[in-house]
Design a protein around this motif. Structure first.
Motif, PDB file in Angstrom:
ATOM      1  N   PHE A   1       0.854  -1.197   0.000  1.00 57.61           N
ATOM      2  CA  PHE A   1       0.000   0.000   0.000  1.00 57.61           C
ATOM      3  C   PHE A   1       0.883   1.238   0.000  1.00 57.61           C
ATOM      4  O   PHE A   1       1.957   1.249   0.606  1.00 57.61           O
ATOM      5  CB  PHE A   1      -0.898  -0.002   1.230  1.00 57.61           C
ATOM      6  N   SER A   2       0.378   2.295  -0.666  1.00 57.51           N
ATOM      7  CA  SER A   2       1.133   3.556  -0.739  1.00 57.51           C
ATOM      8  C   SER A   2       0.224   4.749  -0.488  1.00 57.51           C
ATOM      9  O   SER A   2      -0.930   4.771  -0.919  1.00 57.51           O
ATOM     10  CB  SER A   2       1.787   3.699  -2.117  1.00 57.51           C
ATOM     11  N   LEU A   3       0.776   5.726   0.197  1.00 60.38           N
ATOM     12  CA  LEU A   3       0.148   7.043   0.325  1.00 60.38           C
ATOM     13  C   LEU A   3       0.978   8.046  -0.454  1.00 60.38           C
ATOM     14  O   LEU A   3       2.208   7.997  -0.430  1.00 60.38           O
ATOM     15  CB  LEU A   3       0.079   7.485   1.786  1.00 60.38           C
ATOM     16  N   ASP A   4       0.309   8.984  -1.129  1.00 53.58           N
ATOM     17  CA  ASP A   4       0.990  10.049  -1.863  1.00 53.58           C
ATOM     18  C   ASP A   4       0.147  11.308  -1.768  1.00 53.58           C
ATOM     19  O   ASP A   4      -0.844  11.352  -1.032  1.00 53.58           O
ATOM     20  CB  ASP A   4       1.219   9.624  -3.318  1.00 53.58           C
ATOM     21  N   GLU A   5       0.496  12.291  -2.548  1.00 53.41           N
ATOM     22  CA  GLU A   5      -0.132  13.603  -2.449  1.00 53.41           C
ATOM     23  C   GLU A   5      -1.574  13.620  -2.945  1.00 53.41           C
ATOM     24  O   GLU A   5      -1.985  12.823  -3.782  1.00 53.41           O
ATOM     25  CB  GLU A   5       0.672  14.620  -3.258  1.00 53.41           C
ATOM     26  N   TYR A  57     -12.013  16.847   3.308  1.00 54.41           N
ATOM     27  CA  TYR A  57     -10.698  16.425   2.829  1.00 54.41           C
ATOM     28  C   TYR A  57     -10.912  15.490   1.634  1.00 54.41           C
ATOM     29  O   TYR A  57     -11.764  14.594   1.693  1.00 54.41           O
ATOM     30  CB  TYR A  57      -9.921  15.675   3.913  1.00 54.41           C
ATOM     31  N   SER A  58     -10.142  15.686   0.580  1.00 54.93           N
ATOM     32  CA  SER A  58     -10.273  14.858  -0.611  1.00 54.93           C
ATOM     33  C   SER A  58      -9.347  13.653  -0.532  1.00 54.93           C
ATOM     34  O   SER A  58      -8.169  13.780  -0.162  1.00 54.93           O
ATOM     35  CB  SER A  58      -9.945  15.670  -1.868  1.00 54.93           C
ATOM     36  N   VAL A  59      -9.890  12.490  -0.877  1.00 52.16           N
ATOM     37  CA  VAL A  59      -9.121  11.253  -0.962  1.00 52.16           C
ATOM     38  C   VAL A  59      -9.201  10.768  -2.408  1.00 52.16           C
ATOM     39  O   VAL A  59     -10.292  10.580  -2.949  1.00 52.16           O
ATOM     40  CB  VAL A  59      -9.680  10.170  -0.016  1.00 52.16           C
ATOM     41  N   PHE A  60      -8.056  10.567  -3.030  1.00 50.74           N
ATOM     42  CA  PHE A  60      -8.011  10.225  -4.454  1.00 50.74           C
ATOM     43  C   PHE A  60      -7.648   8.751  -4.624  1.00 50.74           C
ATOM     44  O   PHE A  60      -6.601   8.307  -4.158  1.00 50.74           O
ATOM     45  CB  PHE A  60      -7.008  11.110  -5.174  1.00 50.74           C
ATOM     46  N   ALA A  69      -3.048   2.344  -3.861  1.00 51.78           N
ATOM     47  CA  ALA A  69      -2.469   3.666  -3.603  1.00 51.78           C
ATOM     48  C   ALA A  69      -3.575   4.698  -3.447  1.00 51.78           C
ATOM     49  O   ALA A  69      -4.544   4.699  -4.212  1.00 51.78           O
ATOM     50  CB  ALA A  69      -1.528   4.069  -4.737  1.00 51.78           C
ATOM     51  N   LEU A  70      -3.411   5.576  -2.475  1.00 53.87           N
ATOM     52  CA  LEU A  70      -4.348   6.671  -2.244  1.00 53.87           C
ATOM     53  C   LEU A  70      -3.580   7.988  -2.225  1.00 53.87           C
ATOM     54  O   LEU A  70      -2.455   8.069  -1.727  1.00 53.87           O
ATOM     55  CB  LEU A  70      -5.083   6.500  -0.917  1.00 53.87           C
ATOM     56  N   GLY A  71      -4.198   9.024  -2.782  1.00 54.12           N
ATOM     57  CA  GLY A  71      -3.644  10.365  -2.723  1.00 54.12           C
ATOM     58  C   GLY A  71      -4.371  11.161  -1.655  1.00 54.12           C
ATOM     59  O   GLY A  71      -5.609  11.220  -1.647  1.00 54.12           O
ATOM     60  N   PHE A  72      -3.598  11.775  -0.754  1.00 51.82           N
ATOM     61  CA  PHE A  72      -4.227  12.497   0.356  1.00 51.82           C
ATOM     62  C   PHE A  72      -3.273  13.551   0.887  1.00 51.82           C
ATOM     63  O   PHE A  72      -2.149  13.248   1.278  1.00 51.82           O
ATOM     64  CB  PHE A  72      -4.596  11.529   1.480  1.00 51.82           C
ATOM     65  N   SER A  73      -3.714  14.796   0.876  1.00 48.39           N
ATOM     66  CA  SER A  73      -2.992  15.875   1.545  1.00 48.39           C
ATOM     67  C   SER A  73      -3.917  16.441   2.618  1.00 48.39           C
ATOM     68  O   SER A  73      -5.035  16.854   2.295  1.00 48.39           O
ATOM     69  CB  SER A  73      -2.606  16.988   0.559  1.00 48.39           C
ATOM     70  N   PRO A  74      -3.503  16.460   3.883  1.00 43.04           N
ATOM     71  CA  PRO A  74      -4.387  16.897   4.968  1.00 43.04           C
ATOM     72  C   PRO A  74      -4.506  18.420   5.036  1.00 43.04           C
ATOM     73  O   PRO A  74      -4.091  19.067   5.996  1.00 43.04           O
ATOM     74  CB  PRO A  74      -3.711  16.314   6.214  1.00 43.04           C
TER      75      PRO A  74
END
Length: 399
Positions: free
Chosen positions: A169-173, A182-185, A357-362
């Motif tokens: 699993f990966s987290l990115d921007e 909050y947007s989750v991509f 993989a999910l894109g997430f900036s808090p």
């Protein structure tokens, strides 16, 4: 907190130090970034590797898990930032100046040096509390995500080194949100850069020649703009449709001709195309080729970039990482929106390799300023993001 308290906060100081490194295109020198990250790894007492996967380095910090045989977690960020136009900024773009309201102005404040140092801060706090993850966590810092050349992550995922990381699993921007959500991509549109080389009848400009390159170009442009207008209307007429849910076609380059009184034998035009995940890419290519034939033929299609369709990350009960991620956000009481990313991030290369993989900036209640002048992030938003990441990292690492 007051400005003085923010100024003296250790995590804010680390964030601003990273922002002051001008890792800006073109011709980025990553030396200062690498040295900064080596100091961070030393302070965290975690091993670090600098890996060569192309022209520029990838930095990997390892936090060993209690069950290291399990698939690992990647926290990814890119070290580079886009160019600036200093005369358009009210603050020097690499000084990381803070105003009385706690707004920190710098290129990379949102995209995405904030995320990188928030990861580090969250790991620092979790380690200090005695927490050790079940899964090994890798913090990866890659080059050239913002460049026109092949990004560092695209090269990294193809290496034996990456395969040995056993990533699950990966987290990115992500992108800032202008409201409280909050947007989750979970997916990205397919990116094509298409050059059309349009050949036609050439001759004296005083004649009405048939099948000129200009005539053919005009026909194709009308078809593409009609397609574009339909997508614009979809956005305008349905509030549930987001920019990531539609296909965009934009003319980005146009050239040809030698002088004003000669009808040119060749025109070249480039379109940037971002294809919605619901669109069949083969059918779209056929549609474009049909337009070229209807225009009169003699048109060569050159794909300067033709990325394949990449399946979205599953956001349902079949994905344990998603369940852990969503539960953590729910426990924090934050509101989220699941979206398709409108641009392109390194997550697509991980998804293509079969990794969730999910894109997430808090970042919420903040203007979207990535790639814009006067990019900033508020200090309180930054510190809140660290608390969010502490919860998320612990959740997915124990999934």
């Amino acid at each position: 907190m007051s400005r003085a308290e923010w100024e003296n906060n250790e995590e804010i100081q680390i964030f601003r130090e990273y922002l002051r490194i001008p890792s800006v295109h073109p011709n980025v020198d990553y030396t200062a970034c690498v040295e900064f990250l080596k100091r961070q790894a030393a302070s965290l007492e975690l091993p670090i590797e600098v890996v060569s996967v192309g022209l520029n380095p990838v930095v990997v910090i390892k936090w060993l898990g209690k069950q290291s045989e399990l698939p690992s977690i990647v926290l990814n960020s890119h070290m580079d930032v886009v160019p600036v136009f200093p005369d358009k900024w009210t603050h020097e773009p690499f000084n990381a100046e803070m105003d009385d309201e706690g707004r920190i102005y710098a290129r990379g404040a949102q995209d995405m040096k904030s995320v990188a140092t928030q990861y580090l801060a969250a790991v620092r706090s979790l380690k200090a509390s005695g927490y050790q993850p079940k899964r090994t966590v890798y913090l990866t810092f890659v080059p050239d995500e913002e460049a026109g050349i092949t990004p560092g992550m695209a090269n990294l995922v193809k290496t034996d080194y990456f395969k040995r990381l056993n990533v699950g699993f990966s987290l990115d921007e992500g992108i800032a949100s202008e409201d409280e959500t909050y947007s989750v991509f979970y997916a990205e549109r397919t990116i094509w850069h298409l050059r059309l080389k349009i050949s036609g009848t050439s001759g004296h400009d005083s004649l009405l020649l048939n099948k000129t390159a200009g005539q053919k170009f005009s026909y194709i442009l009308v078809k593409i703009m009609e397609f574009r207008d339909l997508e614009v209307r979809r956005l305008e007429q349905n509030s549930k449709v987001d920019i990531g849910d539609v296909t965009t076609m934009n003319l980005t380059q146009l050239g040809g001709g030698v002088q004003s009184n000669v009808v040119p034998p060749l025109l070249e035009v480039v379109f940037d195309i971002r294809i919605a995940i619901t669109v069949d890419t083969d059918e779209l290519e056929k549609k474009i080729r049909d337009w070229c034939e209807e225009a009169g033929g003699g048109i060569e299609l050159v794909f300067e970039s033709k990325e394949p369709f990449v399946p979205p990350t599953k956001i349902d009960a079949s994905n344990p990482y998603w369940l852990a991620f969503k539960q953590a956000l729910d426990e924090l009481g934050v509101k989220t929106r699941q979206r398709v990313f409108p641009g392109g991030t390194d997550s697509r290369f991980l998804r293509q390799a079969g990794i969730s993989a999910l894109g997430f900036s808090p970042i919420n209640n903040t203007p979207i300023l990535l790639h814009d002048h006067n990019e900033y992030l508020r200090a309180d938003t930054y510190l809140r993001g660290i608390e969010i990441y502490k919860k998320l990292i612990a959740a997915v690492a124990n999934a």
